[in-house]
Design a protein around this motif. Structure first.
Motif, PDB file in Angstrom:
ATOM      1  N   SER A  91       0.772  -1.436   0.264  1.00 42.13           N
ATOM      2  CA  SER A  91      -0.542  -0.045  -0.126  1.00 42.13           C
ATOM      3  C   SER A  91       0.998   1.275   0.263  1.00 42.13           C
ATOM      4  O   SER A  91       0.349   2.354  -0.581  1.00 42.13           O
ATOM      5  CB  SER A  91      -1.036   0.139   1.372  1.00 42.13           C
ATOM      6  OG  SER A  91      -1.878  -0.977   0.852  1.00 42.13           O
ATOM      7  N   LEU A  92       1.974   1.258   0.924  1.00 33.89           N
ATOM      8  CA  LEU A  92       2.769   2.959   1.247  1.00 33.89           C
ATOM      9  C   LEU A  92       3.844   2.271  -0.417  1.00 33.89           C
ATOM     10  O   LEU A  92       3.976   3.643  -0.795  1.00 33.89           O
ATOM     11  CB  LEU A  92       3.672   2.603   1.630  1.00 33.89           C
ATOM     12  CG  LEU A  92       3.075   2.278   3.459  1.00 33.89           C
ATOM     13  CD1 LEU A  92       3.800   2.263   5.169  1.00 33.89           C
ATOM     14  CD2 LEU A  92       2.082   3.762   3.098  1.00 33.89           C
ATOM     15  N   LEU A  93       4.427   1.441  -0.966  1.00 35.79           N
ATOM     16  CA  LEU A  93       4.783   1.923  -1.927  1.00 35.79           C
ATOM     17  C   LEU A  93       4.016   1.969  -3.499  1.00 35.79           C
ATOM     18  O   LEU A  93       4.466   2.832  -4.039  1.00 35.79           O
ATOM     19  CB  LEU A  93       5.343   0.528  -2.222  1.00 35.79           C
ATOM     20  CG  LEU A  93       5.982   0.123  -3.706  1.00 35.79           C
ATOM     21  CD1 LEU A  93       7.852   0.850  -3.825  1.00 35.79           C
ATOM     22  CD2 LEU A  93       6.502  -1.548  -4.146  1.00 35.79           C
ATOM     23  N   VAL A  94       2.782   1.358  -3.029  1.00 43.56           N
ATOM     24  CA  VAL A  94       2.228   2.155  -4.682  1.00 43.56           C
ATOM     25  C   VAL A  94       1.960   3.466  -4.488  1.00 43.56           C
ATOM     26  O   VAL A  94       1.642   4.173  -4.796  1.00 43.56           O
ATOM     27  CB  VAL A  94       0.646   1.391  -4.518  1.00 43.56           C
ATOM     28  CG1 VAL A  94      -0.421   1.918  -5.882  1.00 43.56           C
ATOM     29  CG2 VAL A  94       1.282   0.306  -5.520  1.00 43.56           C
TER      30      VAL A  94
ATOM     31  N   ILE B 211      -2.091   5.593 -11.616  1.00 38.29           N
ATOM     32  CA  ILE B 211      -2.357   6.258 -11.007  1.00 38.29           C
ATOM     33  C   ILE B 211      -2.159   7.450 -11.491  1.00 38.29           C
ATOM     34  O   ILE B 211      -2.260   8.497 -11.100  1.00 38.29           O
ATOM     35  CB  ILE B 211      -2.627   5.971  -8.828  1.00 38.29           C
ATOM     36  CG1 ILE B 211      -3.668   4.534  -9.534  1.00 38.29           C
ATOM     37  CG2 ILE B 211      -2.650   6.876  -8.022  1.00 38.29           C
ATOM     38  CD1 ILE B 211      -2.902   3.648  -7.756  1.00 38.29           C
ATOM     39  N   GLY B 212      -0.793   7.390 -10.863  1.00 38.75           N
ATOM     40  CA  GLY B 212       0.378   8.479 -11.212  1.00 38.75           C
ATOM     41  C   GLY B 212      -0.058   9.168 -12.102  1.00 38.75           C
ATOM     42  O   GLY B 212       0.019  10.511 -12.260  1.00 38.75           O
ATOM     43  N   PHE B 213      -0.015   9.289 -13.350  1.00 40.21           N
ATOM     44  CA  PHE B 213       0.131   9.607 -14.676  1.00 40.21           C
ATOM     45  C   PHE B 213      -1.311  10.718 -14.568  1.00 40.21           C
ATOM     46  O   PHE B 213      -2.018  11.433 -15.352  1.00 40.21           O
ATOM     47  CB  PHE B 213      -0.387   8.350 -15.605  1.00 40.21           C
ATOM     48  CG  PHE B 213       0.528   9.290 -17.511  1.00 40.21           C
ATOM     49  CD1 PHE B 213       0.726  10.055 -17.512  1.00 40.21           C
ATOM     50  CD2 PHE B 213      -1.189   9.055 -17.905  1.00 40.21           C
ATOM     51  CE1 PHE B 213       0.753  10.550 -18.557  1.00 40.21           C
ATOM     52  CE2 PHE B 213      -1.515   9.682 -19.238  1.00 40.21           C
ATOM     53  CZ  PHE B 213      -0.426  10.408 -19.556  1.00 40.21           C
ATOM     54  N   PHE B 214      -3.182   9.541 -14.390  1.00 41.63           N
ATOM     55  CA  PHE B 214      -3.876  10.169 -14.023  1.00 41.63           C
ATOM     56  C   PHE B 214      -4.853  11.040 -13.330  1.00 41.63           C
ATOM     57  O   PHE B 214      -6.156  11.839 -12.761  1.00 41.63           O
ATOM     58  CB  PHE B 214      -5.796   9.433 -14.541  1.00 41.63           C
ATOM     59  CG  PHE B 214      -5.262   8.278 -16.040  1.00 41.63           C
ATOM     60  CD1 PHE B 214      -5.788   9.088 -16.552  1.00 41.63           C
ATOM     61  CD2 PHE B 214      -4.186   7.470 -16.230  1.00 41.63           C
ATOM     62  CE1 PHE B 214      -5.485   8.629 -18.246  1.00 41.63           C
ATOM     63  CE2 PHE B 214      -4.326   6.644 -17.351  1.00 41.63           C
ATOM     64  CZ  PHE B 214      -4.813   7.616 -18.295  1.00 41.63           C
TER      65      PHE B 214
ATOM     66  N   THR C 162      -4.879   9.203  -0.544  1.00 42.11           N
ATOM     67  CA  THR C 162      -6.491   8.781  -1.476  1.00 42.11           C
ATOM     68  C   THR C 162      -5.909   7.419  -2.169  1.00 42.11           C
ATOM     69  O   THR C 162      -6.341   6.706  -3.102  1.00 42.11           O
ATOM     70  CB  THR C 162      -6.815  10.044  -2.756  1.00 42.11           C
ATOM     71  OG1 THR C 162      -7.262  10.887  -2.017  1.00 42.11           O
ATOM     72  CG2 THR C 162      -7.857   9.967  -3.580  1.00 42.11           C
ATOM     73  N   ASN C 163      -4.826   7.871  -2.852  1.00 40.47           N
ATOM     74  CA  ASN C 163      -4.002   6.286  -3.570  1.00 40.47           C
ATOM     75  C   ASN C 163      -4.188   4.983  -3.047  1.00 40.47           C
ATOM     76  O   ASN C 163      -4.056   3.897  -3.888  1.00 40.47           O
ATOM     77  CB  ASN C 163      -2.470   6.833  -4.005  1.00 40.47           C
ATOM     78  CG  ASN C 163      -2.864   8.184  -4.747  1.00 40.47           C
ATOM     79  OD1 ASN C 163      -3.461   8.680  -5.182  1.00 40.47           O
ATOM     80  ND2 ASN C 163      -1.256   8.704  -4.979  1.00 40.47           N
TER      81      ASN C 163
ATOM     82  N   LEU D  48      -6.850   4.121  -1.002  1.00 42.98           N
ATOM     83  CA  LEU D  48      -8.156   2.999  -0.939  1.00 42.98           C
ATOM     84  C   LEU D  48      -8.086   3.144  -2.570  1.00 42.98           C
ATOM     85  O   LEU D  48      -8.335   2.101  -2.537  1.00 42.98           O
ATOM     86  CB  LEU D  48      -8.496   4.906  -0.759  1.00 42.98           C
ATOM     87  CG  LEU D  48      -9.441   5.374   1.026  1.00 42.98           C
ATOM     88  CD1 LEU D  48      -9.377   6.709   1.326  1.00 42.98           C
ATOM     89  CD2 LEU D  48      -9.507   3.819   1.777  1.00 42.98           C
ATOM     90  N   PHE D  49      -7.219   3.697  -3.774  1.00 43.19           N
ATOM     91  CA  PHE D  49      -7.349   3.173  -4.875  1.00 43.19           C
ATOM     92  C   PHE D  49      -6.752   1.830  -4.748  1.00 43.19           C
ATOM     93  O   PHE D  49      -7.636   1.168  -5.474  1.00 43.19           O
ATOM     94  CB  PHE D  49      -6.919   4.260  -5.619  1.00 43.19           C
ATOM     95  CG  PHE D  49      -7.340   4.249  -7.204  1.00 43.19           C
ATOM     96  CD1 PHE D  49      -8.760   5.194  -7.904  1.00 43.19           C
ATOM     97  CD2 PHE D  49      -6.595   3.109  -8.301  1.00 43.19           C
ATOM     98  CE1 PHE D  49      -8.891   4.379  -8.516  1.00 43.19           C
ATOM     99  CE2 PHE D  49      -6.876   3.074  -9.329  1.00 43.19           C
ATOM    100  CZ  PHE D  49      -8.179   3.727  -9.758  1.00 43.19           C
ATOM    101  N   GLU D  50      -5.204   1.790  -4.391  1.00 43.04           N
ATOM    102  CA  GLU D  50      -5.142   0.553  -4.462  1.00 43.04           C
ATOM    103  C   GLU D  50      -5.574  -0.404  -3.908  1.00 43.04           C
ATOM    104  O   GLU D  50      -5.298  -1.990  -4.633  1.00 43.04           O
ATOM    105  CB  GLU D  50      -3.639   0.626  -3.961  1.00 43.04           C
ATOM    106  CG  GLU D  50      -2.713  -0.725  -4.260  1.00 43.04           C
ATOM    107  CD  GLU D  50      -3.027  -1.575  -3.481  1.00 43.04           C
ATOM    108  OE1 GLU D  50      -2.901  -2.412  -3.930  1.00 43.04           O
ATOM    109  OE2 GLU D  50      -3.263  -1.471  -1.958  1.00 43.04           O
ATOM    110  N   ALA D  51      -6.714  -0.572  -2.311  1.00 46.38           N
ATOM    111  CA  ALA D  51      -7.124  -1.276  -1.891  1.00 46.38           C
ATOM    112  C   ALA D  51      -8.678  -1.306  -2.814  1.00 46.38           C
ATOM    113  O   ALA D  51      -8.506  -2.674  -2.537  1.00 46.38           O
ATOM    114  CB  ALA D  51      -6.707  -0.552  -0.567  1.00 46.38           C
ATOM    115  N   ALA D  52      -8.655  -0.621  -2.944  1.00 45.01           N
ATOM    116  CA  ALA D  52      -9.998  -0.918  -3.788  1.00 45.01           C
ATOM    117  C   ALA D  52     -10.369  -2.110  -5.348  1.00 45.01           C
ATOM    118  O   ALA D  52     -10.680  -2.831  -5.313  1.00 45.01           O
ATOM    119  CB  ALA D  52     -10.595   0.595  -4.396  1.00 45.01           C
ATOM    120  N   LEU D  53      -8.630  -1.810  -6.224  1.00 45.47           N
ATOM    121  CA  LEU D  53      -8.103  -2.355  -6.978  1.00 45.47           C
ATOM    122  C   LEU D  53      -8.007  -4.470  -6.690  1.00 45.47           C
ATOM    123  O   LEU D  53      -8.574  -4.985  -6.886  1.00 45.47           O
ATOM    124  CB  LEU D  53      -7.072  -1.842  -7.321  1.00 45.47           C
ATOM    125  CG  LEU D  53      -7.481  -0.540  -8.305  1.00 45.47           C
ATOM    126  CD1 LEU D  53      -6.298  -0.123  -8.918  1.00 45.47           C
ATOM    127  CD2 LEU D  53      -8.507  -0.871  -9.636  1.00 45.47           C
TER     128      LEU D  53
END
Length: 336
Positions: A128-131, A205-208, A266-267, A269-274
Motif C-alpha cells: 500500500s505505501l509503495l504504490v 494512478i500517477g499519470f491520471f 487517496t492512492n 484507498l485506490f490500490e485497496a479498491a483494485l
C-alpha cells in the motif's frame, strides 16, 4: 519670560550610552519560515499524533521483510505460505480458540489456509505505501511541471494544458484501471507477476491524477508571477527559467507538500479498491484490499479477519489526513 530648563546630565536626558546599554545582552534572532511552521506544527497535538503514526507505518513497512531487518520473521510465519496444520479440515477454522490468536500469532490466523494475519498486515503495508508513494511522486512531478507552465506563460500554453486537465478529470479512472490491469499479460516491459501489476497501477494512478495538483500549482503560480520579487528579478534581467526555478518553485513547496500528504491516502484507498475487486495485487501476495475480499465469506465465523485489515486502512488514511491538515495550518502564512 521663563528661562529654559537645563536638563544636561540629568535622568531626563537620553544619553546614547543609556539607550544602547543592554542591547547586546539578548539579541533578537530572526526565524525562517520553516522554523515558524515547525513551531506551529508542534502546537497541533493531533497533527503530531498523525505524524508519529505515519513514521511508524513507514518504519514497519521498511523493516517488514528479511532484506530490511525481518519483522515478519520475528512475529510470524511467511505471510504468503499456507499453514494447513493449524486449520480444522471440517470447519476450515483455526484449531486454536479465538481465531488462532496467541503469542506466536498475535492477530490470529486466516480461515482455510492458516496464514498469519499479523505477518500479512505487515506485508500489505509494504504494498500500500509503495504504490501510494510512487504514484504520488509521479503525479506531483507531472502536475507541478504542467501547473507551473500553464500559470507562468499563460496564453495558448495555458489553454492547451487546461483542456488536458479537463479531459483527464473527466476520464473514468477506476474503470480504466480495472480494464487495463485485468487484460494485462503475464510479462511485459521486463516485468512479470505482481511486479508488473504494481508498476501498471503506479503508472495509472500517477499519470491520471496529476490534474488535481496541477490546478493548485497553476493558481498559485498565477498569483506568484505578479509579486514584487518576480518583477524585481525580471527587471534585473533574469531569464524565465531562473525565475521559475529560483523564485516561483521555492514558494510552491508548501502547497505541494500539503496536497501530497492528502493525495497519499487517496492512492492507498485506490490500490485497496483494485485489490478488493480482484484486479490489483494477486494472491498469494498479501494486500489489505485482497484480505478484505477473502474476509467477506467469513465475516460471521471470523469477524477479526475483516476488522483487522479494515482498521489498518482506516488508521493509515486517517493519520495521513491529520498530518496533511496540520501541515496546511502550519504552512499557511495567514495564521498567527
Amino acid at each position: 519670560m521663563t528661562a529654559p530648563l537645563d536638563v544636561t546630565g540629568t535622568a531626563a536626558e537620553a544619553q546614547p550610552e543609556a539607550v544602547l546599554q543592554g542591547v547586546g545582552a539578548k539579541a533578537i534572532q530572526g526565524r525562517s519560515l520553516g522554523q515558524i511552521a515547525w513551531t506551529r506544527l508542534k502546537r497541533d497535538k493531533v497533527a503530531i499524533a498523525g505524524a508519529v503514526i505515519v513514521v511508524l507505518l513507514v518504519l514497519v513497512a521498511a523493516l517488514a521483510e528479511r532484506p530490511f531487518g525481518g519483522l515478519i520473521a520475528l512475529f510470524g510465519d511467511d505471510p504468503n505460505v499456507p499453514n494447513q496444520d493449524a486449520i480444522d479440515p471440517l470447519t476450515s477454522a483455526p484449531l486454536a480458540p479465538w481465531g488462532g490468536i496467541s503469542l506466536e500469532h498475535p492477530l490470529g490466523l486466516e480461515p482455510v489456509n492458516g496464514r498469519d494475519i499479523f505477518a500479512r498486515i505487515l506485508s500489505g503495508a509494504q504494498i500500500s505505501l509503495l504504490v501510494a508513494f510512487l504514484a504520488t511522486l509521479l503525479s506531483v512531478i507531472i502536475g507541478t511541471l504542467m501547473g507551473v507552465l500553464a500559470g507562468y506563460f499563460g496564453g495558448w500554453i495555458d489553454t492547451i494544458i487546461s483542456r488536458l486537465m479537463d479531459m483527464f478529470l473527466a476520464f473514468p479512472l477506476l474503470l480504466f484501471a480495472i480494464a487495463i490491469v485485468g487484460a494485462m499479460p503475464d510479462r511485459a516491459f521486463g516485468l512479470s507477476g505482481n511486479g508488473l501489476r504494481i508498476g501498471v497501477i503506479v503508472f495509472i494512478i500517477g499519470f491520471f491524477s496529476w490534474p488535481y495538483i496541477a490546478r493548485i500549482v497553476r493558481g498559485q503560480t498565477l498569483s506568484l508571477k505578479e509579486r514584487e520579487f518576480v518583477d524585481a528579478a525580471r527587471s534585473l534581467g533574469a531569464t524565465n527559467g531562473h525565475i521559475i526555478f529560483k523564485e516561483v518553485l521555492p514558494n510552491l513547496v508548501a502547497p505541494i507538500l500539503v496536497y501530497s500528504t492528502l493525495l497519499i491516502p487517496t492512492n492507498i484507498l485506490f490500490e485497496a479498491a483494485l485489490s478488493f475487486l480482484g484486479v490489483g495485487v494477486a494472491e498469494p501476495q498479501a494486500s489489505w484490499g485482497g484480505m478484505l475480499t477473502r474476509a467477506v465469506d467469513y465475516y460471521q465465523s471470523a469477524p477479526h479477519f475483516m476488522i483487522i485489515p479494515g482498521l489498518a486502512i482506516f488508521i493509515t488514511v486517517m493519520a495521513f489526513n491529520l498530518l496533511g491538515d496540520g501541515l496546511r495550518d502550519a504552512l499557511d502564512p495567514r495564521n498567527r
